[in-house]
Design a protein around this motif. Sequence first.
Motif, PDB file in Angstrom:
ATOM      1  N   UNK A 122       1.029  -1.294   0.052  1.00 49.57           N
ATOM      2  CA  UNK A 122      -0.031  -0.001   0.047  1.00 49.57           C
ATOM      3  C   UNK A 122       0.957   1.328   0.114  1.00 49.57           C
ATOM      4  N   UNK A 123       2.093   1.179   0.594  1.00 56.74           N
ATOM      5  CA  UNK A 123       3.043   2.371   0.519  1.00 56.74           C
ATOM      6  C   UNK A 123       3.514   2.557  -1.042  1.00 56.74           C
ATOM      7  N   UNK A 124       3.786   1.385  -1.701  1.00 58.62           N
ATOM      8  CA  UNK A 124       4.118   1.434  -2.966  1.00 58.62           C
ATOM      9  C   UNK A 124       3.008   2.170  -3.854  1.00 58.62           C
ATOM     10  N   UNK A 125       1.645   1.820  -3.551  1.00 56.38           N
ATOM     11  CA  UNK A 125       0.500   2.238  -4.402  1.00 56.38           C
ATOM     12  C   UNK A 125       0.674   3.941  -4.121  1.00 56.38           C
ATOM     13  N   UNK A 126       0.658   4.179  -2.792  1.00 56.07           N
ATOM     14  CA  UNK A 126       0.691   5.603  -2.274  1.00 56.07           C
ATOM     15  C   UNK A 126       1.724   6.564  -2.982  1.00 56.07           C
ATOM     16  N   UNK A 127       2.912   6.109  -3.153  1.00 59.68           N
ATOM     17  CA  UNK A 127       4.076   6.600  -3.717  1.00 59.68           C
ATOM     18  C   UNK A 127       3.890   6.677  -5.497  1.00 59.68           C
ATOM     19  N   UNK A 128       3.380   5.888  -5.958  1.00 60.67           N
ATOM     20  CA  UNK A 128       3.073   5.803  -7.470  1.00 60.67           C
ATOM     21  C   UNK A 128       2.068   7.000  -7.592  1.00 60.67           C
ATOM     22  N   UNK A 129       1.017   6.958  -6.663  1.00 60.09           N
ATOM     23  CA  UNK A 129      -0.048   8.158  -6.784  1.00 60.09           C
ATOM     24  C   UNK A 129       0.341   9.390  -6.578  1.00 60.09           C
ATOM     25  N   UNK A 130       1.437   9.573  -5.562  1.00 65.98           N
ATOM     26  CA  UNK A 130       1.962  10.732  -5.374  1.00 65.98           C
ATOM     27  C   UNK A 130       3.028  11.518  -6.617  1.00 65.98           C
ATOM     28  N   UNK A 131       3.578  10.428  -7.243  1.00 62.84           N
ATOM     29  CA  UNK A 131       4.485  10.795  -8.192  1.00 62.84           C
ATOM     30  C   UNK A 131       3.840  10.925  -9.620  1.00 62.84           C
ATOM     31  N   UNK A 132       2.977   9.875 -10.154  1.00 67.03           N
ATOM     32  CA  UNK A 132       2.386  10.108 -11.389  1.00 67.03           C
ATOM     33  C   UNK A 132       0.864  10.354 -11.328  1.00 67.03           C
ATOM     34  N   UNK A 158      -6.270  -6.061  -3.416  1.00 69.69           N
ATOM     35  CA  UNK A 158      -7.455  -5.198  -3.758  1.00 69.69           C
ATOM     36  C   UNK A 158      -7.364  -3.731  -3.577  1.00 69.69           C
ATOM     37  N   UNK A 159      -7.003  -3.332  -2.435  1.00 71.24           N
ATOM     38  CA  UNK A 159      -6.852  -1.886  -1.908  1.00 71.24           C
ATOM     39  C   UNK A 159      -5.817  -1.262  -3.089  1.00 71.24           C
ATOM     40  N   UNK A 160      -4.768  -1.947  -3.484  1.00 69.59           N
ATOM     41  CA  UNK A 160      -3.889  -1.509  -4.455  1.00 69.59           C
ATOM     42  C   UNK A 160      -4.569  -0.944  -5.794  1.00 69.59           C
ATOM     43  N   UNK A 161      -5.790  -1.715  -6.142  1.00 67.71           N
ATOM     44  CA  UNK A 161      -6.441  -1.621  -7.337  1.00 67.71           C
ATOM     45  C   UNK A 161      -6.422  -2.721  -8.317  1.00 67.71           C
ATOM     46  N   UNK A 162      -6.159  -3.910  -7.766  1.00 67.81           N
ATOM     47  CA  UNK A 162      -5.907  -5.065  -8.601  1.00 67.81           C
ATOM     48  C   UNK A 162      -6.944  -5.347  -9.674  1.00 67.81           C
ATOM     49  N   UNK A 163      -6.896  -5.397 -10.882  1.00 69.01           N
ATOM     50  CA  UNK A 163      -7.781  -5.777 -11.706  1.00 69.01           C
ATOM     51  C   UNK A 163      -7.569  -7.011 -12.321  1.00 69.01           C
TER      52      UNK A 163
END
Length: 451
Positions: A122-132, A158-163
């Motif tokens: 989830x920290x990785x997802x947050x970092x991606x959302x902050x950067x891109x 799932x919280x990461x947004x997995x499709x």
Amino acid sequence: MPTTPAELVDRYATAVPRYTSYPTAPHFHTGITPETYARWLKTLGQDATLSLYLHIPFCDRLCWFCGCHTKHTLRYEPVARYLDALFAEIDWVGQQLAGRGRVIAIHLGGGSPTLLTPADLLALRAHLAKTFTLAADVEISIEIDPNDIDDGRYDAMVAFGLTRASLGVQDFDPVVQKAINRLQSFEQTKAVVDAMRARGVRSVNLDLLYGLPYQSEATLARTVEAALSLDPDRIALFGYAHVPWMKPHQKMIPDAALPDAHARFAQAQMAARMLTSAGMTAVGFDHFARPGDSLAIATGNGTLRRNFQGYTDDAADALIGLGASAIGQLPQGYVQNLVPTAQYMECVSGGAGATAKGFALTPEDRLRAHAIMTLLCRFALTPRDVGGFGAAGRALLEEARTIALLDKDGLVEMDGETFRVTERGRPFVRTIAARFDRYLNAGAARHSLAV
């Protein structure tokens, strides 16, 4: 006398690239530097679409069949340190983009991305959302090892947004599994698929392999049948690439246990028949998808593409590779990061890019890359396909015409002005595509069998 299937295998089941790029990775060179990559990133337009590939090069077990760049670890500390370095590279790429571009796809591969703790994922997802800038409907796929998974990781994905969940199966036969050091029961795999479905993940992919040690048509048929019982949306049917000169751990697999080219060909054909008979659409030469899946739709409407993850409907303007050994593709060419994890981490942690090598495309490279991808995706090459390349495109079609005229085995033909791979030739399409590869015989690169 007509050429028999066995004779075709003898002639055309040669060692050629998989063509997930052109030129292929062995031809990348050190003339492409972090400074080159930074310039390329800075030329991307404000509205450019981006696809992110994030490489997690760690596994808690080493599968002997694996051809990926990965490291074995039983401790989490190296993974956590690597994640810090990955964040640093994400920051560096973000600085070059300066807010340009929109991410439409994210793929986590490895290694085993499911080694990440839920908090770190989830920290990785947050970092991606902050950067891109992430598209609201961003497609997110994660490679899953059923041996690494638990409820916390399910919920975090799932919280990461997995499709799309992608599961490596390889083969369900216990003898084959022991020989490749990949023990994974059908029940384990089914539990992951069921958990993904229960959480609303709309697409599941299974990876199967043929050509494995002690594998037979009978054992592979049982694996395909079991895989189909899970009702996957996609199945990738890869031929095992035995390259012990590149991956020394593959020496743990005895050569005598491997099926020969004829047996591999029979396995692949049998499995493909089973999959299409079950209602799946053949996608290129090694993927299968349910008719409503986006890969099947792309196959039908001619928008199928091919990149370092194989067949895809991802139409992004640029593929950004993040992590040790990761490969990116931009309009100007290809870039690849440092492969040794320690060197990668040292480089990006110091605030620099990690590009170690790559390839800047010439106009002829672009033409041949397009022609090879078109053949691998549509099994045909038309004047319209190469029309944008002017005289060079017309010359390449004449080259294709000569190939068709010289073919005595019925693998290719000219259908009017269209160069077409016949049904007989489709299993050998990699070998056919290799005839358009100007770099194939340059250098000392070695490849796996084409079937």
